[in-house]
Scaffold this active site. Structure first.
Site, PDB file in Angstrom:
ATOM      1  N   ARG A  24       0.821  -1.217   0.000  1.00 20.67           N
ATOM      2  CA  ARG A  24       0.000   0.000   0.000  1.00 20.67           C
ATOM      3  C   ARG A  24       0.851   1.260   0.000  1.00 20.67           C
ATOM      4  O   ARG A  24       0.423   2.310   0.495  1.00 20.67           O
ATOM      5  CB  ARG A  24      -0.985   0.005   1.171  1.00 20.67           C
ATOM      6  CG  ARG A  24      -2.038  -1.102   1.062  1.00 20.67           C
ATOM      7  CD  ARG A  24      -2.984  -1.069   2.234  1.00 20.67           C
ATOM      8  NE  ARG A  24      -4.022  -2.099   2.103  1.00 20.67           N
ATOM      9  CZ  ARG A  24      -4.778  -2.514   3.095  1.00 20.67           C
ATOM     10  NH1 ARG A  24      -4.632  -2.008   4.305  1.00 20.67           N
ATOM     11  NH2 ARG A  24      -5.696  -3.443   2.904  1.00 20.67           N
ATOM     12  N   ARG A  28      -2.424   5.985  -0.057  1.00 18.54           N
ATOM     13  CA  ARG A  28      -2.647   5.927   1.379  1.00 18.54           C
ATOM     14  C   ARG A  28      -2.231   7.218   2.105  1.00 18.54           C
ATOM     15  O   ARG A  28      -3.054   8.055   2.384  1.00 18.54           O
ATOM     16  CB  ARG A  28      -1.921   4.725   2.002  1.00 18.54           C
ATOM     17  CG  ARG A  28      -2.260   3.386   1.403  1.00 18.54           C
ATOM     18  CD  ARG A  28      -3.617   2.913   1.788  1.00 18.54           C
ATOM     19  NE  ARG A  28      -3.641   2.372   3.139  1.00 18.54           N
ATOM     20  CZ  ARG A  28      -4.706   1.793   3.683  1.00 18.54           C
ATOM     21  NH1 ARG A  28      -5.816   1.683   2.971  1.00 18.54           N
ATOM     22  NH2 ARG A  28      -4.675   1.333   4.906  1.00 18.54           N
ATOM     23  N   ASP A  73      -6.824  -2.505  -7.155  1.00 15.86           N
ATOM     24  CA  ASP A  73      -7.544  -3.101  -6.036  1.00 15.86           C
ATOM     25  C   ASP A  73      -7.860  -4.541  -6.388  1.00 15.86           C
ATOM     26  O   ASP A  73      -8.054  -4.876  -7.566  1.00 15.86           O
ATOM     27  CB  ASP A  73      -8.835  -2.343  -5.742  1.00 15.86           C
ATOM     28  CG  ASP A  73      -9.483  -2.799  -4.450  1.00 15.86           C
ATOM     29  OD1 ASP A  73      -9.193  -2.207  -3.396  1.00 15.86           O
ATOM     30  OD2 ASP A  73     -10.270  -3.771  -4.488  1.00 15.86           O
TER      31      ASP A  73
END
Length: 340
Positions: A24, A28, A73
């Site tokens: 990630r 983020r 994703d």
């Protein structure tokens, strides 16, 4: 690129320094990420090749990490083939019509490159921009993706998922085969466009016993990893809370097994066999004083010396409120840590 520290470690070869990247890392916590994503939905962002390229590059520019991770994703391939789902802020993936029957499974199309032209375009653009920095492609593992499809969204207990697994094995097997095919095709698209390695994320596999994992899940993850192996790229297999599954996750076909922060590397390494390990600093340690963070990072690096290869990472994804400057300090520390 063949001589990059990341790929050398993934192959179990000697490295000039411990390679580091962060799950990630693309987004983020980065202010530049928040700016380019403003007003744009998650799945919409993932289907915009220019935006995917920019977001994937941002942490490489800022941190100088040893690998980029493709911004996407795990449910994107489902969206691409026509499954009615969305990612709700603060909730996660939500499926409009959860899978319950064989007919529901059969209604999900198989994925082809024609479903995801934006993926091919973004990977090609990234490879051109990254130069000698490898790009990691990724997909969601069959169990984790299945859990979203069956539950209709995130779940702590996975009760409906397990009910199907135990009570409707024909539907379960068909669903897992369907998802494994989609994941294998999705990884193939990324590698054929230029990705140098892949990671299979099984975020919720820790909800399973080893016996249930071996019988109901492992064959399908093996299929995905075998397809990636035929493409000749290193394969990383990661799950959360999977200390009891580490030997099986390695056997499923991984070259490198990701270890979350709950399991010390020196305990994990004997379990994964003749494979590399990835991890596994507690993501919350970046909120500690720098000297505390780096001392714990040094312990991870030292433990990793016993493995066939070690790729430094957090034990799960970057927490959104992480200070990017602290990740810069951590990256510099890991890359400069003496291995001689």
């Amino acid at each position: 690129m063949h001589d990059s520290a990341f790929l050398k470690a993934a192959r179990g070869e000697a490295v000039p320094h411990t390679p580091v990247w962060y799950m990630r890392q693309a987004g983020r916590s980065l202010p530049e990420y928040l700016r380019v994503r403003e007003g744009i939905g998650m799945l919409e962002s993932c289907m915009d090749a220019d935006l995917v390229t920019e977001i994937t590059l941002q942490p490489v520019r800022r941190y100088g990490v040893d690998a980029a991770i493709f911004f996407s994703d795990i449910v994107l391939p489902l969206k691409a083939v026509g499954v009615d789902l969305d990612i709700k802020p603060g909730i996660g993936p939500v499926v409009a019509s959860p899978v319950r029957t064989l007919a529901d499974v059969e209604a999900i199309p198989d994925l082809t490159a024609e479903h995801v032209p934006f993926i091919t375009a973004a990977v090609r653009a990234l490879v051109g921009e990254l130069g000698a920095t490898p790009l990691i492609g990724f997909a969601g593992a069959p169990f984790t993706v299945a859990s979203y499809l069956v539950e209709g969204g995130p779940s702590k207990e996975h009760a409906k998922t397990k009910a199907m697994m135990f009570g409707a094995p024909d539907v379960w097997d068909a669903l897992m085969r369907k998802i494994a095919g989609i994941a294998a095709a999705y990884l193939t698209v990324q590698v054929e466009a230029g990705a140098s390695a892949v990671q299979l994320f099984d975020s919720w596999a820790g909800a399973l016993t080893p016996a249930d994992y071996r019988q109901h899940v492992m064959p399908h993850s093996t299929r995905v990893l075998a397809a990636a192996g035929e493409l000749g790229v290193p394969r990383i297999h990661f799950g959360v809370g999977t200390s009891n599954l580490l030997p099986l996750m390695g056997e499923a076909g991984a070259d490198v097994v990701g270890v979350d922060w709950r399991t010390p590397l020196d305990s994990a390494i004997p379990l994964v066999g003749d494979r590399g390990v990835q991890g596994n600093l507690d993501p919350t340690l970046v909120f500690a004083p720098t000297d505390v963070m780096t001392a714990r990072a040094a312990e991870v690096i030292e433990a990793g010396r016993a493995a066939k290869g070690h790729i430094f990472n957090l034990g799960h994804g970057v927490i959104p409120s992480t200070d990017p400057a602290q990740l810069e300090r951590l990256t510099e520390f890991v890359q400069s840590y003496p291995l001689d």
